[in-house]
Design a protein around this motif. Structure first.
Motif, PDB file in Angstrom:
ATOM      1  N   GLU A  22       0.844  -1.197   0.000  1.00  0.00           N
ATOM      2  CA  GLU A  22       0.000   0.000   0.000  1.00  0.00           C
ATOM      3  C   GLU A  22       0.875   1.240   0.000  1.00  0.00           C
ATOM      4  O   GLU A  22       2.007   1.227   0.446  1.00  0.00           O
ATOM      5  CB  GLU A  22      -0.833   0.001   1.285  1.00  0.00           C
ATOM      6  CG  GLU A  22      -1.607  -1.281   1.530  1.00  0.00           C
ATOM      7  CD  GLU A  22      -2.982  -1.237   0.890  1.00  0.00           C
ATOM      8  OE1 GLU A  22      -3.688  -2.242   0.968  1.00  0.00           O
ATOM      9  OE2 GLU A  22      -3.318  -0.182   0.315  1.00  0.00           O
ATOM     10  N   ASN A  23       0.256   2.306  -0.423  1.00  0.00           N
ATOM     11  CA  ASN A  23       0.915   3.596  -0.253  1.00  0.00           C
ATOM     12  C   ASN A  23       0.904   3.970   1.209  1.00  0.00           C
ATOM     13  O   ASN A  23       0.053   3.524   1.967  1.00  0.00           O
ATOM     14  CB  ASN A  23       0.081   4.668  -0.974  1.00  0.00           C
ATOM     15  CG  ASN A  23       0.362   4.641  -2.445  1.00  0.00           C
ATOM     16  OD1 ASN A  23       1.512   4.646  -2.831  1.00  0.00           O
ATOM     17  ND2 ASN A  23      -0.667   4.555  -3.239  1.00  0.00           N
ATOM     18  N   MET A  24       1.797   4.881   1.581  1.00  0.00           N
ATOM     19  CA  MET A  24       1.635   5.496   2.880  1.00  0.00           C
ATOM     20  C   MET A  24       0.412   6.413   2.804  1.00  0.00           C
ATOM     21  O   MET A  24      -0.034   6.797   1.724  1.00  0.00           O
ATOM     22  CB  MET A  24       2.897   6.290   3.237  1.00  0.00           C
ATOM     23  CG  MET A  24       4.034   5.405   3.709  1.00  0.00           C
ATOM     24  SD  MET A  24       5.366   6.396   4.376  1.00  0.00           S
ATOM     25  CE  MET A  24       6.237   6.788   2.894  1.00  0.00           C
ATOM     26  N   ALA A  25      -0.097   6.749   3.984  1.00  0.00           N
ATOM     27  CA  ALA A  25      -1.389   7.442   4.044  1.00  0.00           C
ATOM     28  C   ALA A  25      -1.413   8.737   3.240  1.00  0.00           C
ATOM     29  O   ALA A  25      -2.436   9.086   2.658  1.00  0.00           O
ATOM     30  CB  ALA A  25      -1.728   7.726   5.514  1.00  0.00           C
ATOM     31  N   LEU A  26      -0.278   9.443   3.193  1.00  0.00           N
ATOM     32  CA  LEU A  26      -0.270  10.748   2.518  1.00  0.00           C
ATOM     33  C   LEU A  26       0.458  10.693   1.179  1.00  0.00           C
ATOM     34  O   LEU A  26       0.854  11.725   0.628  1.00  0.00           O
ATOM     35  CB  LEU A  26       0.353  11.801   3.435  1.00  0.00           C
ATOM     36  CG  LEU A  26      -0.440  12.103   4.722  1.00  0.00           C
ATOM     37  CD1 LEU A  26       0.288  13.145   5.552  1.00  0.00           C
ATOM     38  CD2 LEU A  26      -1.852  12.573   4.401  1.00  0.00           C
ATOM     39  N   ALA A  27       0.635   9.490   0.636  1.00  0.00           N
ATOM     40  CA  ALA A  27       1.330   9.389  -0.665  1.00  0.00           C
ATOM     41  C   ALA A  27       0.592  10.220  -1.701  1.00  0.00           C
ATOM     42  O   ALA A  27      -0.635  10.224  -1.767  1.00  0.00           O
ATOM     43  CB  ALA A  27       1.370   7.937  -1.108  1.00  0.00           C
ATOM     44  N   GLY A  28       1.341  10.950  -2.479  1.00  0.00           N
ATOM     45  CA  GLY A  28       0.755  11.763  -3.544  1.00  0.00           C
ATOM     46  C   GLY A  28       0.395  13.172  -3.103  1.00  0.00           C
ATOM     47  O   GLY A  28       0.092  14.026  -3.931  1.00  0.00           O
ATOM     48  N   PRO A  74       7.952   7.590  13.656  1.00  0.00           N
ATOM     49  CA  PRO A  74       6.680   8.312  13.568  1.00  0.00           C
ATOM     50  C   PRO A  74       5.595   7.599  14.374  1.00  0.00           C
ATOM     51  O   PRO A  74       5.593   6.371  14.493  1.00  0.00           O
ATOM     52  CB  PRO A  74       6.356   8.285  12.071  1.00  0.00           C
ATOM     53  CG  PRO A  74       7.651   8.036  11.394  1.00  0.00           C
ATOM     54  CD  PRO A  74       8.445   7.192  12.322  1.00  0.00           C
ATOM     55  N   ALA A  75       4.706   8.392  14.923  1.00  0.00           N
ATOM     56  CA  ALA A  75       3.574   7.837  15.665  1.00  0.00           C
ATOM     57  C   ALA A  75       2.303   8.507  15.148  1.00  0.00           C
ATOM     58  O   ALA A  75       2.356   9.648  14.677  1.00  0.00           O
ATOM     59  CB  ALA A  75       3.764   8.104  17.153  1.00  0.00           C
ATOM     60  N   PRO A  76       1.146   7.841  15.182  1.00  0.00           N
ATOM     61  CA  PRO A  76       0.975   6.465  15.622  1.00  0.00           C
ATOM     62  C   PRO A  76       1.300   5.467  14.513  1.00  0.00           C
ATOM     63  O   PRO A  76       1.509   5.864  13.374  1.00  0.00           O
ATOM     64  CB  PRO A  76      -0.513   6.421  15.954  1.00  0.00           C
ATOM     65  CG  PRO A  76      -1.128   7.390  14.982  1.00  0.00           C
ATOM     66  CD  PRO A  76      -0.108   8.484  14.800  1.00  0.00           C
ATOM     67  N   VAL A  77       1.365   4.192  14.855  1.00  0.00           N
ATOM     68  CA  VAL A  77       1.672   3.148  13.876  1.00  0.00           C
ATOM     69  C   VAL A  77       0.365   2.714  13.221  1.00  0.00           C
ATOM     70  O   VAL A  77      -0.543   2.219  13.877  1.00  0.00           O
ATOM     71  CB  VAL A  77       2.356   1.939  14.544  1.00  0.00           C
ATOM     72  CG1 VAL A  77       2.595   0.833  13.516  1.00  0.00           C
ATOM     73  CG2 VAL A  77       3.677   2.365  15.176  1.00  0.00           C
ATOM     74  N   LEU A  78       0.248   2.911  11.916  1.00  0.00           N
ATOM     75  CA  LEU A  78      -0.940   2.464  11.173  1.00  0.00           C
ATOM     76  C   LEU A  78      -0.685   1.031  10.723  1.00  0.00           C
ATOM     77  O   LEU A  78       0.398   0.723  10.188  1.00  0.00           O
ATOM     78  CB  LEU A  78      -1.183   3.374   9.965  1.00  0.00           C
ATOM     79  CG  LEU A  78      -1.927   4.704  10.241  1.00  0.00           C
ATOM     80  CD1 LEU A  78      -1.124   5.595  11.164  1.00  0.00           C
ATOM     81  CD2 LEU A  78      -2.242   5.439   8.948  1.00  0.00           C
ATOM     82  N   SER A  79      -1.636   0.158  10.936  1.00  0.00           N
ATOM     83  CA  SER A  79      -1.371  -1.278  10.722  1.00  0.00           C
ATOM     84  C   SER A  79      -1.107  -1.578   9.243  1.00  0.00           C
ATOM     85  O   SER A  79      -0.234  -2.372   8.913  1.00  0.00           O
ATOM     86  CB  SER A  79      -2.552  -2.115  11.208  1.00  0.00           C
ATOM     87  OG  SER A  79      -3.709  -1.794  10.433  1.00  0.00           O
ATOM     88  N   ARG A  80      -1.868  -0.930   8.340  1.00  0.00           N
ATOM     89  CA  ARG A  80      -1.787  -1.315   6.920  1.00  0.00           C
ATOM     90  C   ARG A  80      -0.913  -0.337   6.144  1.00  0.00           C
ATOM     91  O   ARG A  80      -0.241  -0.714   5.188  1.00  0.00           O
ATOM     92  CB  ARG A  80      -3.202  -1.360   6.318  1.00  0.00           C
ATOM     93  CG  ARG A  80      -3.302  -1.884   4.908  1.00  0.00           C
ATOM     94  CD  ARG A  80      -4.757  -2.166   4.550  1.00  0.00           C
ATOM     95  NE  ARG A  80      -5.624  -1.041   4.858  1.00  0.00           N
ATOM     96  CZ  ARG A  80      -5.730   0.058   4.100  1.00  0.00           C
ATOM     97  NH1 ARG A  80      -4.978   0.185   3.022  1.00  0.00           N
ATOM     98  NH2 ARG A  80      -6.541   1.057   4.419  1.00  0.00           N
ATOM     99  N   THR A  81      -0.905   0.916   6.526  1.00  0.00           N
ATOM    100  CA  THR A  81      -0.097   1.895   5.772  1.00  0.00           C
ATOM    101  C   THR A  81       0.764   2.683   6.754  1.00  0.00           C
ATOM    102  O   THR A  81       0.593   3.887   6.952  1.00  0.00           O
ATOM    103  CB  THR A  81      -1.017   2.875   5.016  1.00  0.00           C
ATOM    104  OG1 THR A  81      -1.835   3.555   5.984  1.00  0.00           O
ATOM    105  CG2 THR A  81      -1.903   2.159   4.011  1.00  0.00           C
ATOM    106  N   PRO A  82       1.711   2.002   7.374  1.00  0.00           N
ATOM    107  CA  PRO A  82       2.539   2.689   8.376  1.00  0.00           C
ATOM    108  C   PRO A  82       3.451   3.730   7.735  1.00  0.00           C
ATOM    109  O   PRO A  82       3.763   3.653   6.544  1.00  0.00           O
ATOM    110  CB  PRO A  82       3.363   1.554   8.985  1.00  0.00           C
ATOM    111  CG  PRO A  82       3.431   0.524   7.909  1.00  0.00           C
ATOM    112  CD  PRO A  82       2.106   0.594   7.192  1.00  0.00           C
ATOM    113  N   ALA A  83       3.858   4.696   8.514  1.00  0.00           N
ATOM    114  CA  ALA A  83       4.843   5.667   8.043  1.00  0.00           C
ATOM    115  C   ALA A  83       6.164   4.946   7.819  1.00  0.00           C
ATOM    116  O   ALA A  83       6.497   3.988   8.504  1.00  0.00           O
ATOM    117  CB  ALA A  83       5.032   6.773   9.077  1.00  0.00           C
TER     118      ALA A  83
END
Ligand SMILES: C[C@H](CCC[C@H](C)C(=O)SCCNC(=O)CCNC(=O)[C@H](O)C(C)(C)COP(=O)(O)OP(=O)(O)OC[C@H]1O[C@@H](n2cnc3c(N)ncnc32)[C@H](O)[C@@H]1OP(=O)(O)O)[C@H]1CC[C@H]2[C@@H]3[C@H](O)C[C@@H]4C[C@H](O)CC[C@]4(C)[C@H]3C[C@H](O)[C@]12C
Length: 453
Positions: free
Chosen positions: A70-76, A398-407
């Motif tokens: 997956e992309n990271m949460a803020l990819a793009g 980085p915090a918090p740890v995202l389970s599917r798209t962690p930093a």
């Protein structure tokens, strides 16, 4: 289409919103959706993760076929961060850690950036006192999602870069204004720093030992908790809202209000009497002997937070004290005596010995760790809570740890001032002659070292 040579040569197919990474048959095929901004030159696949991550915010690594990364949460997400002191750089670093592409705009004629939170960022040096420098920044903002400006009220308007102008040119822009006092109010144009904002928030009056003057906890609460982090929250909320409305907006991030908001618990718990004693004499501000720090025989310290009776009982037991000989836990007038009893007990053993007594219990006793020891403490080590970058510098993950798209923070060195001026100007459509003209006029500056991105 992008290629890479060397061992395991292969190629990268770029499709709208998708990247197919074809590693040679000895490797695996990785399918990952990521948003590429421009061609990705990948000299060696061993660098591919770093290059693709830096360029796109996607995190790739060699995995078995069929695992879609997956992309990271803020990819793009494309962010412009105007160089500021500490809060704005922290906001930019948070966004970069979670996959945004952050381009910091530095002043020209600056040898070294004061941004110690620069990981994952690019640096462009523009002189915003020159019209061509302003024009280049406007062009960058048209092609960006977020602008973070760290100046006092009115500075951007003076430069012709206020929200009215930039949102006119890019209605989708999230225009974040991170200030100490906000965009209005009698202090709005005054200089200040963390401690000033903390003072005006009301929180500083609550911080300090009994009988001492108010004392600020480093520059953490207004600059970072109520500043950079709160601004990053605002930006994320505005980006989420933009999915529905398609429109950007202005974020007025005042560190006074951010700090106060972080301290909402203080306001909201006054009614239950948690803060009705003088500074430093309440349960959570150093007044209670079961909520504080104690020196151990080796000169180190432990932290004690045994608030609830069932945890307090384990504290007393671990200290080897007879409860029958002690005053009641909540007997305020006996707290000084109780503190003396605890202090004598803790002073009888080393920090490590007390850890052997209390680790694994609910007595709420933990070692006070210095910065250079935190990453080797078993708990932090097992979680990977602290990272070591390519230069050997340890810092928090980085915090918090995202389970599917962690930093996945960029661990390469921080950018030099102006290191990416040329590639960014090229991305903006400036031709070689135009770039040279910007450089010759001093409106832009290129770092002598070649950009690595
Ligand atoms: C960085 C370390 C940690 C500091 C933390 C500290 C505790 C804080 O609280 S930081 C938070 C400060 N407040 C805010 O950010 C709120 C919003 N900002 C402001 O209110 C103001 O910006 C200001 C008060 C912070 C500064 O005011 P100033 O007048 O300087 O600037 P502005 O009014 O905003 O206007 C900006 C002007 O700049 C122009 N500009 C901007 N970009 C460009 C560009 N690209 N090109 C051209 N011009 C540009 C803009 O147009 C404006 O111009 P005008 O004024 O004409 O409108 C620090 C902790 C210790 C520090 C070190 C230490 O002090 C020793 C050294 C001292 C030395 O002097 C500097 C180096 C030090 C090593 C120093 C370095 C760091 O500061 C520290 C490490």
């Amino acid at each position: 289409m992008a290629y890479f040579q060397g061992q395991n040569a292969g190629h990268v197919d770029v499709r709208d919103g998708g990247l197919q990474l074809m590693i040679s048959e000895t490797e695996q095929t990785i399918l990952s959706s990521c948003f590429l901004c421009g061609a990705v030159e990948l000299p060696y696949h061993t660098d591919i993760e770093k290059k693709v991550r830096q360029k796109t915010g996607a995190v790739l690594s060699l995995v078995s076929p069929g695992v879609v990364l997956e992309n990271m949460a803020l990819a793009g997400v494309r962010v412009v961060e105007l160089a500021g002191l500490a809060p704005a750089p922290f906001c930019g670093m948070i966004l970069a850690d979670f996959g945004a592409r952050v381009t910091r705009v530095d002043r020209t004629k600056v040898a070294v950036a004061m941004d110690t939170q620069a990981r994952g960022k690019r640096s462009v040096a523009l002189d915003l006192k020159k019209p061509q420098g302003v024009a280049a920044l406007r062009r960058l903002c048209v092609q960006s999602d977020v602008l973070i400006e760290p100046f006092r009220k009115g500075v951007m308007e003076k430069l012709g870069l206020g929200p009215d102008e930039l949102l006119q040119e890019n209605p989708r822009l999230v225009y974040a204004r991170l200030t100490g006092f906000g965009q209005s109010g009698s202090y709005a144009k005054s200089a200040g720093h963390d401690i000033n904002y903390l003072a005006i928030s009301g929180l500083l009056s609550m911080l300090g030992r009994s009988g001492d003057d108010p004392h600020a906890p480093l520059n953490l609460v207004a600059d970072f908790a109520g500043g950079g982090l709160m601004c990053a929250l605002g930006i994320t909320l505005a980006l989420l809202e933009r999915h529905a409305s398609g429109r950007g907006q202005v974020i007025d991030a005042s560190m006074v209000e951010g700090a106060a908001y972080v301290g909402s618990f203080v306001w909201k718990s006054r009614a239950i009497g948690l803060w009705n004693r003088p500074r430093g004499e309440n349960i959570l501000d150093g007044g209670a002997p079961y909520y504080g720090t104690y020196r151990t025989s080796d000169g180190k310290h432990v932290a004690v937070g045994a608030i609830e009776p069932q945890f307090y009982d384990q504290l007393v037991q671990g200290l080897g004290l007879d409860p029958a000989t002690l005053p009641a836990q909540m007997s305020f007038s006996d707290w000084p005596e109780l503190r003396r009893v605890f202090a004598r007990a803790f002073a009888s053993r080393t920090q490590a010995e007390w850890c052997q007594v209390f680790d694994g219990t609910d007595a709420c006793v933990t070692p006070v760790l210095p910065l250079d020891k935190v990453h080797t403490h078993p708990h932090n080590r097992d979680r990977g809570s602290f990272l070591q970058d390519d230069q050997g510098e340890v810092s928090p993950r980085p915090a918090p740890v995202l389970s599917r798209t962690p930093a996945s923070p960029d661990m390469s060195r921080d950018p030099f001032v102006g290191e990416h001026t040329r590639p960014v100007l090229e991305e903006l459509g400036y031709g070689p002659d135009e770039i040279q003209q910007l450089l010759d006029s001093g409106a832009a500056e290129c770092n002598k070292l070649a950009a690595r991105l």
